[in-house]
Scaffold this motif. Structure first.
Motif, PDB file in Angstrom:
ATOM      1  N   PHE A  89       0.319  -1.654  -0.340  1.00 52.23           N
ATOM      2  CA  PHE A  89       0.067  -0.011  -0.427  1.00 52.23           C
ATOM      3  C   PHE A  89       1.011   1.267  -0.040  1.00 52.23           C
ATOM      4  N   HIS A  93       0.726   3.968  -2.983  1.00 50.86           N
ATOM      5  CA  HIS A  93       0.397   5.299  -2.676  1.00 50.86           C
ATOM      6  C   HIS A  93       1.818   6.076  -3.022  1.00 50.86           C
ATOM      7  N   HIS A 121      -5.983   7.856  -8.838  1.00 52.50           N
ATOM      8  CA  HIS A 121      -5.320   6.446  -8.153  1.00 52.50           C
ATOM      9  C   HIS A 121      -5.442   5.398  -8.582  1.00 52.50           C
ATOM     10  N   ASP A 169      -6.772  -3.167 -10.104  1.00 50.12           N
ATOM     11  CA  ASP A 169      -7.418  -2.834  -9.037  1.00 50.12           C
ATOM     12  C   ASP A 169      -6.639  -2.813  -7.870  1.00 50.12           C
ATOM     13  N   THR A 171      -6.779  -1.591  -5.135  1.00 52.04           N
ATOM     14  CA  THR A 171      -7.213  -1.457  -3.132  1.00 52.04           C
ATOM     15  C   THR A 171      -6.546  -2.964  -2.879  1.00 52.04           C
ATOM     16  N   ARG A 174      -5.462  -3.041   0.593  1.00 51.38           N
ATOM     17  CA  ARG A 174      -6.067  -2.380   1.069  1.00 51.38           C
ATOM     18  C   ARG A 174      -6.951  -3.088   1.607  1.00 51.38           C
ATOM     19  N   TYR A 175      -7.610  -4.248   0.860  1.00 51.70           N
ATOM     20  CA  TYR A 175      -8.863  -4.563   1.153  1.00 51.70           C
ATOM     21  C   TYR A 175      -8.636  -6.112   0.425  1.00 51.70           C
ATOM     22  N   ALA A 178     -11.810  -6.594  -4.013  1.00 58.20           N
ATOM     23  CA  ALA A 178     -11.865  -6.175  -5.254  1.00 58.20           C
ATOM     24  C   ALA A 178     -13.076  -5.018  -5.341  1.00 58.20           C
ATOM     25  N   LYS A 179     -13.195  -4.333  -5.932  1.00 56.66           N
ATOM     26  CA  LYS A 179     -14.112  -3.196  -6.451  1.00 56.66           C
ATOM     27  C   LYS A 179     -15.112  -3.927  -6.713  1.00 56.66           C
ATOM     28  N   HIS A 184      -9.550 -10.329  -4.162  1.00 59.48           N
ATOM     29  CA  HIS A 184      -8.942 -10.190  -5.157  1.00 59.48           C
ATOM     30  C   HIS A 184      -7.960 -11.155  -5.241  1.00 59.48           C
TER      31      HIS A 184
END
Length: 236
Positions: A89, A93, A121, A169, A171, A174-175, A178-179, A184
């Protein structure tokens, strides 16, 4: 490593009722200056928004690097299996905010109207914008430095492409979902999904150094331009 296995400091359970009624704010000085973090000392209003983005980017990269170092020194407790998420992450970032700062700096030099928040992002899109701006910058300033900048963005581009081969994705660190609400890539498989920590550390250094180098070049142009304008004002 489950949460229950993480070695936190002991805590006084008798404090829970009073803390539930009133919790002291963390935004205050500690009596020891070395135990106080100053949010605005590095990223204060004295800097441009571009520089503030870079300062934040440096923080995310340095944290990722130091977490990697700890894992490589001793991973017998398998902390890398969970720390890899904040590590990735922070890298993702860090790349994002650096690319936004680079795109903003190049846009100012090239007299383009571009807001630093543009790009969201999407690392691939941000890097594509940076590449195009660098090509334009390189065309207008043909020298060894602009050629080196172009080589540098290709390193960043390759690193981003390697991530996108696994997922588009961002993320993923982070998670677990996925969206599209599906797991994931590392969730939706029975096979091991792994990261070579030594290789990641090496590539992290190159990506960071290239981003920092690319950012500084147009900023130097802007500083020289500002100094030239100041000299002209003094002359008149």
């Amino acid at each position: 490593m489950e949460l229950k296995d993480i070695k936190f400091e002991d805590f006084d359970t008798s404090k829970i009722p009073s803390m539930g009624k009133k919790l002291d704010t963390i935004f205050q000085y500690n009596v020891d200056i070395d135990k106080t973090s100053y949010l605005n000392w590095r990223a204060g209003f004295a800097h441009t928004s571009r520089r503030q983005f870079v300062i934040i980017g440096e923080a995310f990269f340095s944290t990722a690097y130091n977490l990697l170092q700890q894992c490589l020194i001793d991973n017998r407790d398998r902390k890398a299996d969970s720390w890899i998420f904040p590590i990735m992450f922070n890298i993702v970032h860090g790349i994002e905010v650096y690319l936004k700062a680079i795109n903003a700096a190049l846009s100012v030099v090239l007299r383009k109207n571009r807001d630093i928040s543009e790009g969201g992002h999407d690392l691939k899109a941000l890097c594509g914008t940076a590449r195009n701006l660098i090509i334009e910058y390189k065309t207008a300033n043909k020298n060894i430095t602009t050629s080196q900048i172009f080589e540098g963005i290709k390193v960043v581009e390759k690193f981003i492409s390697n991530i996108y081969e696994k997922t588009d994705d961002m993320t993923f660190a982070r998670y677990p979902l996925a969206k599209n609400k599906q797991g994931h890539f590392y969730i939706e498989t029975f096979d091991n999904e792994v990261v070579d920590l030594e290789l990641l550390r090496e590539q992290l250094v190159y990506v960071f150094k290239m981003l920092d180098f690319i950012y500084e070049m147009p900023e130097l142009d802007l500083e020289r331009e500002a100094e030239s304008m100041a000299d002209m004002m003094d002359y008149y």
